[in-house]
Design a protein around this motif. Structure first.
Motif, mmCIF file in Angstrom:
data_model
loop_
_atom_site.group_PDB
_atom_site.id
_atom_site.type_symbol
_atom_site.label_atom_id
_atom_site.label_comp_id
_atom_site.label_asym_id
_atom_site.label_seq_id
_atom_site.Cartn_x
_atom_site.Cartn_y
_atom_site.Cartn_z
ATOM 1 N N ALA A 115 -83.758 -1.043 91.963
ATOM 2 C CA ALA A 115 -83.967 0.348 91.556
ATOM 3 C C ALA A 115 -82.958 0.787 90.501
ATOM 4 C CB ALA A 115 -83.887 1.265 92.770
ATOM 5 N N GLU A 116 -82.084 -0.110 90.055
ATOM 6 C CA GLU A 116 -81.088 0.253 89.065
ATOM 7 C C GLU A 116 -81.754 0.452 87.701
ATOM 8 O OE1 GLU A 116 -78.093 -2.680 89.015
ATOM 9 O OE2 GLU A 116 -77.614 -2.511 91.150
ATOM 10 N N ARG A 117 -81.128 1.301 86.901
ATOM 11 C CA ARG A 117 -81.669 1.591 85.582
ATOM 12 C C ARG A 117 -81.440 0.401 84.655
ATOM 13 N NH1 ARG A 117 -83.467 6.398 84.472
ATOM 14 N NH2 ARG A 117 -83.271 5.993 82.255
ATOM 15 N N ALA A 118 -82.437 0.136 83.825
ATOM 16 C CA ALA A 118 -82.330 -0.941 82.857
ATOM 17 C C ALA A 118 -81.970 -0.435 81.475
ATOM 18 C CB ALA A 118 -83.650 -1.725 82.791
ATOM 19 N N THR A 119 -82.034 0.874 81.253
ATOM 20 C CA THR A 119 -81.735 1.456 79.947
ATOM 21 C C THR A 119 -80.536 2.382 80.075
ATOM 22 O OG1 THR A 119 -83.289 3.281 80.337
ATOM 23 C CG2 THR A 119 -84.134 1.330 79.218
ATOM 24 N N GLU A 120 -79.856 2.574 78.967
ATOM 25 C CA GLU A 120 -78.663 3.414 78.952
ATOM 26 C C GLU A 120 -78.849 4.672 78.103
ATOM 27 O OE1 GLU A 120 -75.596 0.909 77.531
ATOM 28 O OE2 GLU A 120 -75.630 -0.449 79.261
ATOM 29 N N GLU A 144 -87.125 -7.399 72.847
ATOM 30 C CA GLU A 144 -87.274 -5.942 72.744
ATOM 31 C C GLU A 144 -88.735 -5.556 72.514
ATOM 32 O OE1 GLU A 144 -84.468 -3.447 70.795
ATOM 33 O OE2 GLU A 144 -83.047 -5.083 70.481
ATOM 34 N N ILE A 145 -89.465 -6.350 71.741
ATOM 35 C CA ILE A 145 -90.894 -6.080 71.542
ATOM 36 C C ILE A 145 -91.630 -6.152 72.876
ATOM 37 C CG2 ILE A 145 -93.007 -6.988 70.503
ATOM 38 C CD1 ILE A 145 -91.362 -7.833 68.096
ATOM 39 N N VAL A 146 -91.328 -7.193 73.665
ATOM 40 C CA VAL A 146 -91.968 -7.323 74.976
ATOM 41 C C VAL A 146 -91.586 -6.148 75.868
ATOM 42 C CG1 VAL A 146 -92.114 -8.764 77.040
ATOM 43 C CG2 VAL A 146 -92.097 -9.828 74.782
ATOM 44 N N ALA A 147 -90.329 -5.717 75.823
ATOM 45 C CA ALA A 147 -89.884 -4.599 76.657
ATOM 46 C C ALA A 147 -90.602 -3.306 76.279
ATOM 47 C CB ALA A 147 -88.368 -4.431 76.534
ATOM 48 N N GLN A 148 -90.722 -3.028 74.989
ATOM 49 C CA GLN A 148 -91.382 -1.795 74.576
ATOM 50 C C GLN A 148 -92.881 -1.850 74.868
ATOM 51 O OE1 GLN A 148 -90.342 -0.103 70.854
ATOM 52 N NE2 GLN A 148 -88.169 -0.602 71.008
ATOM 53 N N ASN A 149 -93.495 -3.024 74.706
ATOM 54 C CA ASN A 149 -94.909 -3.150 75.079
ATOM 55 C C ASN A 149 -95.096 -2.978 76.581
ATOM 56 O OD1 ASN A 149 -95.674 -3.641 72.430
ATOM 57 N ND2 ASN A 149 -95.589 -5.852 72.631
ATOM 58 N N GLY A 205 -87.633 2.512 68.894
ATOM 59 C CA GLY A 205 -86.398 3.026 69.473
ATOM 60 C C GLY A 205 -85.400 1.903 69.693
ATOM 61 N N THR A 206 -84.169 2.291 69.944
ATOM 62 C CA THR A 206 -83.103 1.318 70.194
ATOM 63 C C THR A 206 -82.757 1.211 71.674
ATOM 64 O OG1 THR A 206 -81.447 3.042 69.780
ATOM 65 C CG2 THR A 206 -82.123 1.692 67.907
ATOM 66 N N TRP A 207 -83.483 1.914 72.536
ATOM 67 C CA TRP A 207 -83.199 1.865 73.966
ATOM 68 C C TRP A 207 -83.431 0.484 74.551
ATOM 69 C CZ3 TRP A 207 -87.285 0.218 76.815
ATOM 70 C CH2 TRP A 207 -88.558 0.372 76.256
ATOM 71 N N SER A 208 -84.302 -0.311 73.933
ATOM 72 C CA SER A 208 -84.661 -1.615 74.501
ATOM 73 C C SER A 208 -83.556 -2.651 74.339
ATOM 74 C CB SER A 208 -85.945 -2.127 73.844
ATOM 75 O OG SER A 208 -85.842 -2.097 72.429
ATOM 76 N N TYR A 209 -82.507 -2.358 73.550
ATOM 77 C CA TYR A 209 -81.416 -3.337 73.402
ATOM 78 C C TYR A 209 -80.716 -3.569 74.740
ATOM 79 C CZ TYR A 209 -77.134 -5.578 71.790
ATOM 80 O OH TYR A 209 -76.097 -6.459 71.617
ATOM 81 N N ALA A 210 -80.565 -2.514 75.541
ATOM 82 C CA ALA A 210 -79.896 -2.670 76.834
ATOM 83 C C ALA A 210 -80.682 -3.587 77.762
ATOM 84 C CB ALA A 210 -79.690 -1.299 77.489
ATOM 85 N N VAL A 211 -81.985 -3.671 77.592
ATOM 86 C CA VAL A 211 -82.796 -4.554 78.438
ATOM 87 C C VAL A 211 -82.450 -6.013 78.184
ATOM 88 C CG1 VAL A 211 -85.169 -5.180 79.056
ATOM 89 C CG2 VAL A 211 -84.626 -2.830 78.460
ATOM 90 N N THR A 212 -82.119 -6.354 76.938
ATOM 91 C CA THR A 212 -81.785 -7.741 76.616
ATOM 92 C C THR A 212 -80.433 -8.159 77.159
ATOM 93 O OG1 THR A 212 -80.739 -7.154 74.486
ATOM 94 C CG2 THR A 212 -83.119 -7.522 74.495
ATOM 95 N N GLU A 213 -79.600 -7.212 77.570
ATOM 96 C CA GLU A 213 -78.267 -7.518 78.091
ATOM 97 C C GLU A 213 -78.238 -7.621 79.611
ATOM 98 O OE1 GLU A 213 -75.512 -8.115 76.234
ATOM 99 O OE2 GLU A 213 -76.838 -8.041 74.492
ATOM 100 N N LEU A 214 -79.383 -7.428 80.266
ATOM 101 C CA LEU A 214 -79.397 -7.468 81.724
ATOM 102 C C LEU A 214 -79.210 -8.895 82.221
ATOM 103 C CD1 LEU A 214 -82.371 -5.064 82.501
ATOM 104 C CD2 LEU A 214 -79.946 -4.572 82.664
ATOM 105 N N PRO A 215 -78.458 -9.103 83.295
ATOM 106 C CA PRO A 215 -78.321 -10.444 83.866
ATOM 107 C C PRO A 215 -79.557 -10.804 84.675
ATOM 108 C CG PRO A 215 -77.056 -8.890 85.164
ATOM 109 C CD PRO A 215 -77.626 -8.106 83.999
ATOM 110 N N ASP A 216 -79.854 -12.096 84.719
ATOM 111 C CA ASP A 216 -80.986 -12.591 85.513
ATOM 112 C C ASP A 216 -80.449 -13.429 86.663
ATOM 113 O OD1 ASP A 216 -83.159 -11.487 84.100
ATOM 114 O OD2 ASP A 216 -82.892 -12.963 82.524
#
Length: 513
Positions: A81-86, A207-212, A502-513
């Protein structure tokens, strides 16, 4: 206690048949022992498939298994439930916390997003890309004079009047060498930049996949809401037609209307009732698609979108900015620009390959004869390697890169025009849909007044049944069209948000897996 075998015991093997080891020479046995030791380092690949979830467990089986004490599999396990965007996100304009939680969960746990996000780190660990200043440093045992011990015997035949001369001694040596390539012409630096461009391209693809993905979740969310509204509208029509059927039947019992009117109304009622299960099935399918996007087990249960949610009104228009800002806000434009930069760096790498490679060499070691006092030896110098002719490979590569650079510049221009066109198309469709929705809502209001007047005249016996039936069917169609028009308007707004990026999707690429 260790038990030793008895050498006098009878050999259980048949006589006259040698074992495999007995037929091998000592040198062959040594080779086989070395190979066996090397092969023991290779571990067999064992792929354990994931456990199959209980996707088709019915409610009855679930209750029975729960009653018997067995573990009950939940319908759909929610993810993090944690946020993926900042930063600020576009879907916050709809002021729906549940929608925000769903998109945040999808950005964290969707399997496609996790796959392409891992590729960023995988490309960053490419061993062929120079990683820092220490990468061109090579240290090891020299191949020309490896470490070893050897027995040397030197002799000469007897030549009268002297006897034969024979000299025996043991030679032992060990050494280490080091080399470091000086990046005087920037060859290693351009290779490093090419590797960074590849990594950043994968980041923009993520980021394209995240925004889609955010767009898909929002569209499915609104699809569920409009299907729920259509279901409520259809059930309301069923109630109205049931009331009208009861009224027609009562008038038939009073011999005020013919039986044909009763049959027509009954057919209309059954027709509308048959649409309710179809709408429920569409809602179930949409819920399965939505839960799958969130990385959960697909579940048709309608419990993800809160029951009290309704189709929202259109939020205020977002700031469009200038067309030039799309090159920074849309990941497609950033990806196209990085593809151009990659080829430019490859061109520089090709140019630097025509210049000589300079390496600093050094070695140190010791040599001992007959294990006496060792002698130290060392070497230091500079090696210059200048490839002059390679069969035309670099010339061919330069011509190829020139054409590739031209193509990618065209692709960058096409990406810019496509991005501008997507924004313009979304704006045009939204403006047209606003006018259409305004007209439909006026028609719905007029249709309600028309139905009320037709029903009033029919109840007073001043009109036939057909105007009531026509007015009811017309109002139902208008209300459905109004719901679909409002849903389409929201779809165009989501498409506009997606076109603006938008630039919000950059934070998604920094998430740990």
């Amino acid at each position: 206690m260790i038990r030793m075998s008895d050498p006098t015991a009878a050999d259980p093997r048949p006589a006259g048949r040698a074992t495999p080891c007995a037929r091998l020479s000592p040198s062959a046995l040594l080779v086989m022992t070395s190979l066996a030791g090397a092969c023991s380092l290779v571990r067999p690949v064992k792929v354990t498939p994931p456990p199959a979830p209980k996707a088709f467990l019915s409610d009855l089986e679930a209750s029975q298994s729960k009653a018997s004490g067995a573990l009950d599999t939940p319908r759909s396990e929610p993810g993090s439930a944690e946020r993926a965007t900042e930063t600020a996100v576009w879907w916050s304009a709809f002021a729906d916390p549940a929608l925000d939680r769903a998109i945040q969960e999808a950005l964290r746990n969707n399997y496609l997003i996790r796959d392409v996000r891992t590729l960023i780190h995988e490309n960053a660990l490419d061993p062929a890309v120079p990683q820092g200043w220490w990468w061109p440093l090579q240290i090891g045992v020299p191949a020309t004079a490896p470490a070893g011990i050897q027995r040397v015997v030197v002799g000469s035949p007897p030549v009268p009047p002297t006897d034969a001369l024979q000299l025996k001694y043991t030679s032992a040596n060990i050494g280490i060498t080091a080399s470091y390539q000086i990046d005087l012409w920037g060859n290693l630096d351009t290779r490093r930049r090419v590797g960074e461009d590849v990594v950043e391209q994968q980041r923009q693809s993520t980021e394209i996949v995240a925004q889609n993905l955010a767009e898909q979740v929002a569209q499915l969310w609104f699809d569920i809401l409009v299907e729920r509204a259509l279901k409520d509208l259809t059930e309301s029509e069923v109630r109205h037609n049931q009331e009208l059927f009861d009224l027609v039947k009562a008038r038939f019992d009073q011999h005020l209307v013919p039986r044909l009117v009763v049959l027509q109304q009954e057919q209309q009622l059954l027709n509308i009732q048959s649409q309710v299960p179809l709408i429920a099935a569409r809602i179930a399918l949409l819920n399965s698609q939505l839960t799958a996007l969130l990385g959960r087990l697909p579940a048709p249960h309608d419990d993800l979108v809160p029951a009290e949610r309704r189709l929202p009104d259109l939020p205020p228009a977002p700031g469009l900015g200038t067309p030039g800002e799309l090159s920074e806000t849309t990941p497609e434009m950033r990806l196209a620009r990085l593809r151009v930069t990659e080829i430019e760096n490859r061109v520089n790498q090709n140019l630097s390959s025509w210049l000589p490679t300079i390496e600093i060499l050094g070695s140190a070691g010791v040599v001992s004869f007959s294990f006496s006092e060792p002698l130290r030896e060392s070497f230091a110098g500079v090696r210059l390697s200048w490839p002059v002719f390679d069969g035309g490979r670099r010339i061919t590569e330069a011509s190829q890169l020139e054409l590739t650079l031209k193509r990618r510049k065209w692709q960058y221009e096409l990406a810019m025009k496509t991005a501008i066109g997507r924004v313009q198309d979304a704006l045009l469709q939204e403006q047209s849909q606003v006018e259409s929705l305004r007209s439909l809502r006026a028609q719905v209001e007029l249709g309600q007044r028309l139905l009320a007047e037709a029903r009033k005249l029919f109840e007073q016996g001043q009109s036939d049944y057909l105007p009531v039936l026509a007015a009811l069917a017309n109002l139902a169609a208008l209300e459905r069209d109004g719901l679909r028009a409002q849903r389409l308007l929201l779809s165009y707004r989501v498409q506009l948000y997606r076109a603006l990026g938008g630039t919000w999707s950059y934070a998604v690429t920094e998430l740990p897996d």
